[in-house]
Design a protein around this motif. Structure first.
Motif, PDB file in Angstrom:
ATOM      1  N   CYS A 106     -11.074 -13.264  -5.080  1.00 49.18           N
ATOM      2  CA  CYS A 106     -10.258 -12.130  -4.661  1.00 49.18           C
ATOM      3  C   CYS A 106      -9.838 -12.380  -3.223  1.00 49.18           C
ATOM      4  CB  CYS A 106     -11.050 -10.819  -4.763  1.00 49.18           C
ATOM      5  SG  CYS A 106     -11.456 -10.356  -6.449  1.00 49.18           S
ATOM      6  N   PRO A 107      -8.574 -12.740  -3.008  1.00 49.23           N
ATOM      7  CA  PRO A 107      -8.152 -13.030  -1.637  1.00 49.23           C
ATOM      8  C   PRO A 107      -8.090 -11.768  -0.787  1.00 49.23           C
ATOM      9  CG  PRO A 107      -6.297 -13.164  -3.133  1.00 49.23           C
ATOM     10  CD  PRO A 107      -7.507 -12.970  -3.976  1.00 49.23           C
ATOM     11  N   VAL A 108      -8.549 -11.906   0.450  1.00 45.96           N
ATOM     12  CA  VAL A 108      -8.529 -10.815   1.419  1.00 45.96           C
ATOM     13  C   VAL A 108      -7.389 -11.069   2.382  1.00 45.96           C
ATOM     14  CG1 VAL A 108      -9.789  -9.645   3.258  1.00 45.96           C
ATOM     15  CG2 VAL A 108     -11.005 -10.424   1.195  1.00 45.96           C
ATOM     16  N   LEU A 109      -6.457 -10.143   2.434  1.00 38.94           N
ATOM     17  CA  LEU A 109      -5.312 -10.252   3.336  1.00 38.94           C
ATOM     18  C   LEU A 109      -5.704  -9.609   4.667  1.00 38.94           C
ATOM     19  CD1 LEU A 109      -2.352 -11.314   3.062  1.00 38.94           C
ATOM     20  CD2 LEU A 109      -1.682  -8.931   2.728  1.00 38.94           C
ATOM     21  N   GLY A 110      -6.045 -10.435   5.632  1.00 37.60           N
ATOM     22  CA  GLY A 110      -6.477  -9.932   6.932  1.00 37.60           C
ATOM     23  C   GLY A 110      -5.293  -9.503   7.774  1.00 37.60           C
ATOM     24  N   SER A 111      -5.365  -8.292   8.328  1.00 37.89           N
ATOM     25  CA  SER A 111      -4.239  -7.810   9.129  1.00 37.89           C
ATOM     26  C   SER A 111      -3.985  -8.696  10.345  1.00 37.89           C
ATOM     27  CB  SER A 111      -4.475  -6.359   9.563  1.00 37.89           C
ATOM     28  OG  SER A 111      -5.571  -6.240  10.458  1.00 37.89           O
ATOM     29  N   ARG A 141      -5.704  -5.242  15.241  1.00 41.53           N
ATOM     30  CA  ARG A 141      -5.033  -6.539  15.319  1.00 41.53           C
ATOM     31  C   ARG A 141      -4.145  -6.708  14.091  1.00 41.53           C
ATOM     32  NH1 ARG A 141      -7.294 -11.077  17.947  1.00 41.53           N
ATOM     33  NH2 ARG A 141      -8.305  -9.526  19.297  1.00 41.53           N
ATOM     34  N   GLY A 142      -2.843  -6.621  14.302  1.00 42.28           N
ATOM     35  CA  GLY A 142      -1.897  -6.751  13.196  1.00 42.28           C
ATOM     36  C   GLY A 142      -0.697  -5.860  13.422  1.00 42.28           C
ATOM     37  N   PRO A 143       0.300  -5.910  12.510  1.00 48.09           N
ATOM     38  CA  PRO A 143       1.486  -5.075  12.649  1.00 48.09           C
ATOM     39  C   PRO A 143       1.107  -3.592  12.632  1.00 48.09           C
ATOM     40  CG  PRO A 143       1.810  -6.761  10.968  1.00 48.09           C
ATOM     41  CD  PRO A 143       0.362  -6.780  11.311  1.00 48.09           C
ATOM     42  N   ALA A 144       1.648  -2.828  13.562  1.00 50.24           N
ATOM     43  CA  ALA A 144       1.278  -1.416  13.665  1.00 50.24           C
ATOM     44  C   ALA A 144       1.601  -0.644  12.398  1.00 50.24           C
ATOM     45  CB  ALA A 144       1.997  -0.791  14.863  1.00 50.24           C
ATOM     46  N   ASN A 145       2.745  -0.950  11.770  1.00 50.71           N
ATOM     47  CA  ASN A 145       3.106  -0.183  10.576  1.00 50.71           C
ATOM     48  C   ASN A 145       2.237  -0.516   9.373  1.00 50.71           C
ATOM     49  OD1 ASN A 145       4.310  -2.728  10.480  1.00 50.71           O
ATOM     50  ND2 ASN A 145       6.132  -2.021   9.392  1.00 50.71           N
ATOM     51  N   LEU A 146       1.539  -1.645   9.419  1.00 48.44           N
ATOM     52  CA  LEU A 146       0.590  -1.957   8.364  1.00 48.44           C
ATOM     53  C   LEU A 146      -0.563  -0.961   8.372  1.00 48.44           C
ATOM     54  CD1 LEU A 146      -0.660  -5.524   7.469  1.00 48.44           C
ATOM     55  CD2 LEU A 146      -2.240  -3.616   7.535  1.00 48.44           C
ATOM     56  N   LEU A 147      -0.988  -0.568   9.556  1.00 48.99           N
ATOM     57  CA  LEU A 147      -2.066   0.413   9.696  1.00 48.99           C
ATOM     58  C   LEU A 147      -1.561   1.830   9.462  1.00 48.99           C
ATOM     59  CD1 LEU A 147      -4.966   1.208  10.565  1.00 48.99           C
ATOM     60  CD2 LEU A 147      -4.154   1.161  12.928  1.00 48.99           C
TER      61      LEU A 147
END
Length: 236
Positions: A106-111, A141-147
């Motif tokens: 199960c791949p984990v997509l890290g932000s 850590r990652g794109p703001a809109n992802l959160l």
């Protein structure tokens, strides 16, 4: 409460994580294994309890040094092979598609590895995909809109509070409550800071589906009897 042991890989060995400061990570020393070899450590963890799932953070892949593919293959080839939740720095469609097609992975997509939300929007409905919302000492850590926008999130979301990892400070209950409220019916998984049985019971009371755990397994704070009881008790 589902407990998922963590293996942090660096240079083919399991390392002990320390608050997300990866330059300080060193090969693990644990009573569960005579070496830091990933399969040896995994086997030691599964002598504590027959954990069906292991979480693997391939730090070399995440930091752009190339994946620990051989080590992952050895873990997948273990007797009574566990399901592997693997964060290998997936940042392009080809590598993520290949991981999604790999049995028992199960791949984990890290932000932290995402430049935008394209992969999440394209693959978020895949039942094997897991999203990790990565929080370091300096914040998300990652794109703001992802959160901010939970709409494309998959059905399993890890709240990875790296500043808590190996700190003995306890989980970030406040952040977990916030993400749980935003996630709706999705399964939320806690990562970072779990110290003991009491922490796990509190997470269960908050409706957290599972916890990624390392230090308290290696130092013996969580005993086999406690692990078995938590695994068998609804709403632990």
């Amino acid at each position: 409460m589902r407990i998922i042991p963590v293996l942090d890989l660096k240079g083919g060995q399991v390392v002990r994580a320390e608050q997300g400061r990866r330059d300080r990570y060193r090969p693990i020393v644990t009573p569960l294994s005579a070496s830091a070899d990933a399969v040896a450590v995994a086997e030691g963890l599964r002598r504590l309890h027959p954990f069906p799932t292991l979480y693997v953070a391939d730090l070399d892949a995440i930091e752009g040094r190339g994946p620990n593919s051989e080590t992952l293959a050895r873990l997948a080839g273990m007797r009574d092979a566990p399901e592997l939740w693997a964060d290998a720095g997936y940042a392009d469609a080809a590598s993520l598609e290949a991981a999604l097609e790999t049995p028992a992975l199960c791949p984990v997509l890290g932000s932290e590895s995402q430049a935008d939300t394209e992969l999440l929007r394209r693959f978020g409905r895949h039942p094997d995909l897991i999203l990790s919302l990565d929080f370091f000492a300096d914040g998300f850590r990652g794109p703001a809109n992802l959160l901010e926008d939970p709409d494309p999130w998959p059905q399993r979301v890890i709240v990875m509070t790296l500043a808590k990892v190996g700190s003995g400070a306890g989980p970030d209950f406040e952040r977990l409550r916030e993400i749980k409220a935003r996630a709706g019916a999705r399964a939320v998984i806690a990562a970072g800071g779990v110290r003991n049985e009491a922490d796990l019971r509190e997470l269960a009371r908050l409706g957290i589906a599972a916890a990624l755990v390392a230090t308290s397994l290696h130092d013996g704070t969580l005993t086999p009897a406690q692990i078995a009881t938590l695994a068998e008790t609804p709403n632990a």
